[in-house]
Design a protein around this motif. Structure first.
Motif, PDB file in Angstrom:
ATOM      1  N   MET A 190       4.296  -2.695  92.275  1.00 24.95           N
ATOM      2  CA  MET A 190       5.472  -3.282  92.677  1.00 24.95           C
ATOM      3  C   MET A 190       6.295  -2.632  92.482  1.00 24.95           C
ATOM      4  O   MET A 190       7.955  -2.687  92.706  1.00 24.95           O
ATOM      5  CB  MET A 190       5.441  -5.269  92.051  1.00 24.95           C
ATOM      6  CG  MET A 190       4.116  -6.008  92.825  1.00 24.95           C
ATOM      7  SD  MET A 190       5.575  -6.438  93.593  1.00 24.95           S
ATOM      8  CE  MET A 190       6.958  -6.977  93.074  1.00 24.95           C
ATOM      9  N   TRP A 194      10.283   1.901  94.175  1.00 26.44           N
ATOM     10  CA  TRP A 194      11.058   1.032  94.422  1.00 26.44           C
ATOM     11  C   TRP A 194      12.611   0.749  93.482  1.00 26.44           C
ATOM     12  O   TRP A 194      13.668   0.955  94.040  1.00 26.44           O
ATOM     13  CB  TRP A 194      10.220  -0.507  93.980  1.00 26.44           C
ATOM     14  CG  TRP A 194       9.578  -1.276  94.424  1.00 26.44           C
ATOM     15  CD1 TRP A 194       8.440  -1.347  94.706  1.00 26.44           C
ATOM     16  CD2 TRP A 194       9.821  -1.749  96.161  1.00 26.44           C
ATOM     17  NE1 TRP A 194       7.939  -1.885  95.675  1.00 26.44           N
ATOM     18  CE2 TRP A 194       8.726  -2.335  96.708  1.00 26.44           C
ATOM     19  CE3 TRP A 194      11.565  -2.832  96.764  1.00 26.44           C
ATOM     20  CZ2 TRP A 194       8.561  -3.083  97.568  1.00 26.44           C
ATOM     21  CZ3 TRP A 194      10.890  -2.924  97.751  1.00 26.44           C
ATOM     22  CH2 TRP A 194       9.422  -3.547  98.336  1.00 26.44           C
ATOM     23  N   THR A 198      13.203  -4.043  92.359  1.00 22.61           N
ATOM     24  CA  THR A 198      12.408  -5.230  92.064  1.00 22.61           C
ATOM     25  C   THR A 198      12.042  -5.533  90.883  1.00 22.61           C
ATOM     26  O   THR A 198      11.563  -7.039  90.848  1.00 22.61           O
ATOM     27  CB  THR A 198      10.377  -5.065  92.258  1.00 22.61           C
ATOM     28  OG1 THR A 198      10.230  -3.802  91.607  1.00 22.61           O
ATOM     29  CG2 THR A 198      10.494  -4.719  93.991  1.00 22.61           C
ATOM     30  N   LYS A 441      10.346  -8.016  98.490  1.00 27.43           N
ATOM     31  CA  LYS A 441      12.040  -7.882  97.769  1.00 27.43           C
ATOM     32  C   LYS A 441      12.199  -8.979  97.131  1.00 27.43           C
ATOM     33  O   LYS A 441      12.940  -9.498  96.417  1.00 27.43           O
ATOM     34  CB  LYS A 441      12.555  -7.386  98.655  1.00 27.43           C
ATOM     35  CG  LYS A 441      13.949  -6.938  97.879  1.00 27.43           C
ATOM     36  CD  LYS A 441      14.299  -6.370  96.920  1.00 27.43           C
ATOM     37  CE  LYS A 441      15.823  -6.074  96.977  1.00 27.43           C
ATOM     38  NZ  LYS A 441      16.637  -5.685  95.348  1.00 27.43           N
TER      39      LYS A 441
END
Ligand SMILES: Cc1cc2nc3c(=O)[nH]c(=O)nc-3n(C[C@H](O)[C@H](O)[C@H](O)COP(=O)(O)OP(=O)(O)OC[C@H]3O[C@@H](n4cnc5c(N)ncnc54)[C@H](O)[C@@H]3O)c2cc1C
Length: 460
Positions: A190, A194, A198, A441
């Motif tokens: 996760m 990104w 996140t 998100k």
């Protein structure tokens, strides 16, 4: 309380020079933040995110901003969270893993690891830049052939979500010990690739490796890209080398201080393959040396010998180092398009990319390399430019878009993906994957405050 007062309460003050954080070395347009704050304790990060969510103000985490993708350029009017001072290292020598803070530099981790008989691989990045940020962005190192990109080295993270909640991922979520990514559901992903969208990572568990008694770095001059790739492809499958990385001919000329490069002399090598390997005994070292010589199209030259002949190449001998020819040239603009893709299309991809780069009037500096034992390849093109010149900067922006599309056509996926390529990537993304990204998100960052210009996919 106003936002400024809240920030002063949490951080004891704000940084005056916001303009210094507006842009970076790349062609990406600068944006000026309203505030810059410096964290000295991890808990301040959680508090900041909670307050920024309440005010609906974007936050961009940043260490040195040297990612070469415009990824730490803040949102206009947002907050830059400077993490350089969170630089604690905690090494578990039995399990060869380190908890590191965002501010831990390559130089610092090298020194701390050596104290425990451990080692790591290095990018060509400056010694002061962040290991943690590079690991979050899937960077590559002088051990990438043996051990994969840095994402593969991450055993878990400790991060704050937009509402200030702290989360731990990996085995550490259950045991407190960051020994592996699994066997729990792999939520570490996760936070990877990104770019802070996140959550903000305050500690990351990074795998380290045994320090070998002997190390060799040797350079093989290859007549053309094809013979260099043949060497790397064969070498990757032997499992003997930590790294085999090919650097295009313009790098050698720039490293020698030549500024304006004409066309390549046909007698000059087109690709230099740098081989990195280690051994615990002299016999093991000899075996690897012999195998490299058998595979190489020309005799490998130990980097020390090369430097005796050409002292300008000294920074290549011992990483991490500041490569002046990339950072300190006139105009100081630097950018690249880097991709992960198929091994079998490397020659085609390298030639296609070089054509696009040369067509735009730039020397075709390609980086070509097998990763993780040859499971995939990296293809990257590096461009220097004069970022004081607006027209040239705009042309580089167009070049990045064209190059990205050409490489996507061949199945090469951009890493450290710049904004310029979001639209093209979004068009090609699996719709379910794209929808899942958008839902995740929204779930962890409902107000959209976390580095919101990263992976800002266009409306469907
Ligand atoms: C000359 C040169 C050569 C380079 N060569 C290589 C190379 O060979 N291989 C390679 O992989 N890289 C290379 N790099 C890039 C470099 O390794 C990385 O940029 C660097 O290590 C990352 O640190 P940074 O301080 O630049 O990160 P930053 O640019 O400050 O941050 C990078 C991204 O991570 C986000 N971020 C930062 N901290 C956090 C956090 N705590 N939580 C969540 N998100 C965060 C930022 O918002 C940004 O999106 C090179 C760079 C230069 C200038």
């Amino acid at each position: 309380m106003s936002l400024r007062e809240e920030l002063e309460r949490i951080f004891g003050g704000v940084v005056a020079d916001v303009a210094a954080h507006a842009g970076d070395m790349t062609e990406n347009a600068p944006r000026t933040p309203a505030f810059v704050v410096e964290a000295t304790r991890a808990e301040q990060v959680g508090e900041l995110l909670r307050i920024a969510s309440a005010h609906g103000v974007p936050v961009t985490p940043k260490v040195t901003g040297l990612n070469i993708g415009g990824l730490a350029i803040p949102a206009e009017g947002g907050i830059v969270l400077d993490l350089r001072r969170l630089d604690a290292v905690e090494i578990d020598p039995h399990n060869m893993v380190a908890w590191i803070g965002p501010g831990v530099s390559w130089q610092k981790l090298k020194e701390e690891s050596a104290r425990h008989g451990l080692a790591l691989g290095f990018p060509l990045a400056p010694p002061e830049s962040s290991v943690l940020a590079c690991a979050l962005m899937d960077g590559l190192s002088t051990m990438a052939l043996a051990h994969g990109s840095y994402n593969d080295w991450v055993h878990g993270v400790e991060a704050y979500l937009a509402d200030g909640t702290k989360v731990v991922t990996g085995a550490a979520a259950l045991s407190g010990r960051p020994l592996s990514r699994g066997p729990l559901p792999d939520l570490t992903g996760m936070f990877l690739n990104w770019y802070g969208g996140t959550g903000v990572v305050v500690r990351l568990a990074l795998a380290l490796w045994p320090r070998r008694a002997f190390r060799r770095r040797e350079v093989v001059a290859c007549r053309d890209i094809e013979s260099g790739i043949a060497l790397m492809r064969a070498g990757a499958r032997t499992g003997l080398f930590d790294d085999l990385g090919g650097l295009g001919w313009p790098a050698a000329k720039w490293a020698f201080g030549l500024e304006r490069l004409g066309a390549r002399d046909p007698a000059e090598p087109e690709l230099y393959v740098v081989a990195d390997y280690g051994a615990d005994t002299k016999d093991e070292l000899k075996l690897k040396e012999k195998r490299l010589r058998k595979l190489a199209p020309t005799p490998p030259i130990p980097v020390e010998q090369l430097i005796a002949l050409a002292p300008d190449l000294a920074p290549f001998a011992e990483l991490p180092a500041r490569l002046g020819f990339l950072m300190d040239h006139e105009g100081q603009g630097l950018t690249w398009v880097g991709t992960f893709g198929p091994m079998e299309r490397l020659e085609e991809g390298a030639r296609a990319g070089m054509r696009v780069v040369e067509g735009a009037g730039h020397p075709p500096l390609a980086v070509v390399r097998p990763m993780k034992g040859g499971h995939y390849a990296v293809l990257r093109f590096i461009m220097r430019f004069d970022r004081r010149d607006e027209d040239e900067t705009a042309r580089v922006r167009a070049l990045v878009a064209e190059l990205g599309a050409a490489l996507l056509d061949l199945g090469y996926v951009p890493y450290k993906c710049p904004e310029t390529l979001y639209e093209e990537s979004a068009r090609r993304l699996d719709p379910g994957f794209r929808g899942l990204m958008e839902r995740l998100k929204r779930a962890v960052d409902p107000k959209g405050i976390l580095n919101p210009d990263r992976w800002r996919l266009p409306e469907r």
